[in-house]
Write a protein that holds these residues in place. Structure first.
Motif, PDB file in Angstrom:
ATOM      1  N   SER A 174      80.047  13.794  -5.668  1.00  0.00           N
ATOM      2  CA  SER A 174      79.311  14.746  -6.535  1.00  0.00           C
ATOM      3  C   SER A 174      77.747  14.388  -5.730  1.00  0.00           C
ATOM      4  N   LEU A 175      77.376  15.424  -5.190  1.00  0.00           N
ATOM      5  CA  LEU A 175      75.999  15.303  -4.382  1.00  0.00           C
ATOM      6  C   LEU A 175      74.980  14.706  -5.326  1.00  0.00           C
ATOM      7  N   SER A 176      74.615  15.288  -6.370  1.00  0.00           N
ATOM      8  CA  SER A 176      73.807  14.831  -7.255  1.00  0.00           C
ATOM      9  C   SER A 176      74.088  13.709  -8.094  1.00  0.00           C
ATOM     10  N   GLY A 177      75.686  13.357  -8.354  1.00  0.00           N
ATOM     11  CA  GLY A 177      75.902  12.343  -9.110  1.00  0.00           C
ATOM     12  C   GLY A 177      75.532  12.724 -10.606  1.00  0.00           C
ATOM     13  N   THR A 178      75.532  13.591 -11.021  1.00  0.00           N
ATOM     14  CA  THR A 178      75.276  14.021 -12.345  1.00  0.00           C
ATOM     15  C   THR A 178      76.448  15.000 -12.836  1.00  0.00           C
ATOM     16  N   THR A 179      77.448  15.302 -12.176  1.00  0.00           N
ATOM     17  CA  THR A 179      78.354  16.397 -12.698  1.00  0.00           C
ATOM     18  C   THR A 179      79.175  15.836 -13.974  1.00  0.00           C
ATOM     19  N   THR A 180      78.737  16.250 -15.005  1.00  0.00           N
ATOM     20  CA  THR A 180      79.183  15.635 -16.453  1.00  0.00           C
ATOM     21  C   THR A 180      81.090  15.463 -16.440  1.00  0.00           C
ATOM     22  N   GLU A 181      81.372  16.417 -16.039  1.00  0.00           N
ATOM     23  CA  GLU A 181      83.137  16.302 -15.987  1.00  0.00           C
ATOM     24  C   GLU A 181      83.757  15.321 -15.148  1.00  0.00           C
ATOM     25  N   THR A 182      82.980  15.238 -13.845  1.00  0.00           N
ATOM     26  CA  THR A 182      83.404  13.953 -12.942  1.00  0.00           C
ATOM     27  C   THR A 182      82.958  12.821 -13.209  1.00  0.00           C
ATOM     28  N   ILE A 183      81.775  12.486 -13.940  1.00  0.00           N
ATOM     29  CA  ILE A 183      81.526  11.316 -14.284  1.00  0.00           C
ATOM     30  C   ILE A 183      82.220  10.803 -15.641  1.00  0.00           C
ATOM     31  N   GLU A 184      82.718  11.733 -16.566  1.00  0.00           N
ATOM     32  CA  GLU A 184      83.498  11.296 -17.502  1.00  0.00           C
ATOM     33  C   GLU A 184      84.795  11.102 -17.183  1.00  0.00           C
ATOM     34  N   ALA A 185      85.397  11.580 -16.054  1.00  0.00           N
ATOM     35  CA  ALA A 185      86.992  11.303 -15.443  1.00  0.00           C
ATOM     36  C   ALA A 185      86.633  10.188 -14.830  1.00  0.00           C
ATOM     37  N   ALA A 186      85.681   9.673 -14.077  1.00  0.00           N
ATOM     38  CA  ALA A 186      85.400   8.521 -13.452  1.00  0.00           C
ATOM     39  C   ALA A 186      85.325   7.230 -14.424  1.00  0.00           C
ATOM     40  N   ARG A 187      84.891   7.419 -15.571  1.00  0.00           N
ATOM     41  CA  ARG A 187      84.664   6.373 -16.507  1.00  0.00           C
ATOM     42  C   ARG A 187      86.138   6.336 -17.159  1.00  0.00           C
ATOM     43  N   TYR A 188      86.894   7.509 -17.564  1.00  0.00           N
ATOM     44  CA  TYR A 188      88.056   7.158 -17.744  1.00  0.00           C
ATOM     45  C   TYR A 188      88.991   6.655 -17.116  1.00  0.00           C
ATOM     46  N   ALA A 189      88.795   7.112 -15.686  1.00  0.00           N
ATOM     47  CA  ALA A 189      89.699   6.216 -14.768  1.00  0.00           C
ATOM     48  C   ALA A 189      89.564   4.553 -14.689  1.00  0.00           C
ATOM     49  N   GLN A 190      88.226   4.291 -14.892  1.00  0.00           N
ATOM     50  CA  GLN A 190      88.022   2.889 -14.946  1.00  0.00           C
ATOM     51  C   GLN A 190      88.551   2.185 -16.180  1.00  0.00           C
ATOM     52  N   SER A 191      88.656   3.072 -17.344  1.00  0.00           N
ATOM     53  CA  SER A 191      88.678   2.360 -18.533  1.00  0.00           C
ATOM     54  C   SER A 191      90.360   2.091 -18.411  1.00  0.00           C
ATOM     55  N   VAL A 192      90.909   2.800 -17.595  1.00  0.00           N
ATOM     56  CA  VAL A 192      92.623   2.273 -17.476  1.00  0.00           C
ATOM     57  C   VAL A 192      92.758   1.366 -16.273  1.00  0.00           C
TER      58      VAL A 192
END
Length: 338
Positions: free
Chosen positions: A91-109
């Motif tokens: 993500s260029l801005s690093g603020t794309t909501t869906e991408t951030i949420e998916a990354a957080r979910y990935a780390q949670s597992v």
């Protein structure tokens, strides 16, 4: 050439190339620790940018991989995404909501997350295990710099898996991309201007591609023509064209055909043979038209997505100028709540 700063372009692509050494260290560390599958994940443009990497993995590797839209990944919660997974995103801005949420979910597992961003310290970087930044990246150089890094990541995983004997030549080609792609943009400029001028008022385009430039076909149709220019399009895979879309062919239909140099080129050739019988509005964007000085002939097909991206940037820029519609204008995206 109008529309971008050549010095900045070379700087941004040069930074992507310089990131390869750190990318190699990160991938080597992950491989030493062990993993079972790769997840390439993004939203909009960054989703489409992962497409050529999946094609490279499909045709040159046995590593299990998944290609996911971030918003769907969050809802579906794939069972194979777990502590043995590696998620690769951008993500260029690093603020794309869906991408951030998916990354957080990935780390949670327990999955490891690799993120390509504009600046470290952005929200996406905060939920990634490995972050590679490119501070001067912007919309007019984003795709090529992401491709360089995406490909470097995938190639290293493949090499460490005992595959991809072309690794050294491929990485050497990636390192040459700042010069090679600048030359492509220069050679494409006149053709791009002529096309944009001829089609500034065309209301609809059919965009047809395949193989490792399918992602570019999809991205140009949706992210450029629709999002940035408000021109209606349909992106259709050449392998599927004759299973429905063929009936949309008529003398008024505008076709853009996106040709790579990979194994699927004949699929687009077949579409071209058909549509040319029924309309004169056919534009072929062909990576074969460029010399690519210093690139090994057997590596050319693998870097076709980068060449296609450089070609299409010139089309995007000239559309914005002849249509007097800046590429940054939005009515809804990040403007209103949805």
């Amino acid at each position: 050439m109008v529309g971008y700063d050549e010095a900045v372009y070379r700087e941004v692509l040069g930074k992507a190339v310089s990131n390869i050494e750190e990318i190699n260290k990160a991938v080597d560390e992950i491989c030493d620790q062990g993993y079972k599958n790769l997840y390439l994940m993004g939203s909009g443009g960054t989703y489409s940018m992962a497409s050529p990497v999946t094609y490279l993995l499909k045709t040159h590797s046995t590593i299990p991989w998944n290609w996911e839209i971030a918003a769907e990944l969050i809802k579906a919660k794939p069972l194979s995404l777990n502590a043995d997974s590696v998620v690769i995103t951008a993500s260029l801005s690093g603020t794309t909501t869906e991408t951030i949420e998916a990354a957080r979910y990935a780390q949670s597992v327990g999955a490891k997350v690799i993120a390509l961003v504009g600046e470290d310290g952005c929200p996406l970087a905060e939920c990634a295990d490995y972050v590679f930044e490119n501070p001067n990246a912007s919309n007019d150089n984003l795709v090529e710099e992401i491709y360089i890094q995406y490909f470097a990541i995938a190639a290293r995983f493949m090499r460490n898996n005992g595959e991809f004997p072309e690794y050294d030549e491929f990485v050497s080609a990636l390192r040459k991309m700042p010069e090679v792609l600048q030359a492509v943009r220069e050679q494409q400029d006149e053709t791009a201007l002529a096309f944009a001028t001829a089609h500034k008022d065309t209301p609809f385009h059919m965009c047809v591609g395949s193989g490792n430039v399918w992602g570019e076909t999809y991205c140009f149709a949706m992210c450029v023509l629709e999002e940035m220019q408000w021109i209606a399009t349909k992106s259709i895979h050449a392998a599927e064209f004759f299973h429905g879309t063929i009936e949309m062919t008529d003398p008024d239909m505008s076709f853009m055909l996106f040709k790579s140099e990979d194994e699927t080129r004949s699929l687009v050739d077949r579409v071209e043979r058909f549509v040319r019988q029924h309309t004169d509005k056919v534009q072929v964007w062909d990576t074969k038209a460029f010399e690519l000085d210093g690139i090994d002939p057997k590596i050319r097909p693998l870097v076709s997505p980068l060449v296609m991206s450089a070609m299409l940037e010139r089309v995007s820029t000239h559309f914005s100028i002849v249509r007097d519609h800046d590429l940054d204008i939005r009515r809804y995206y990040r403007v209103v709540e949805y």
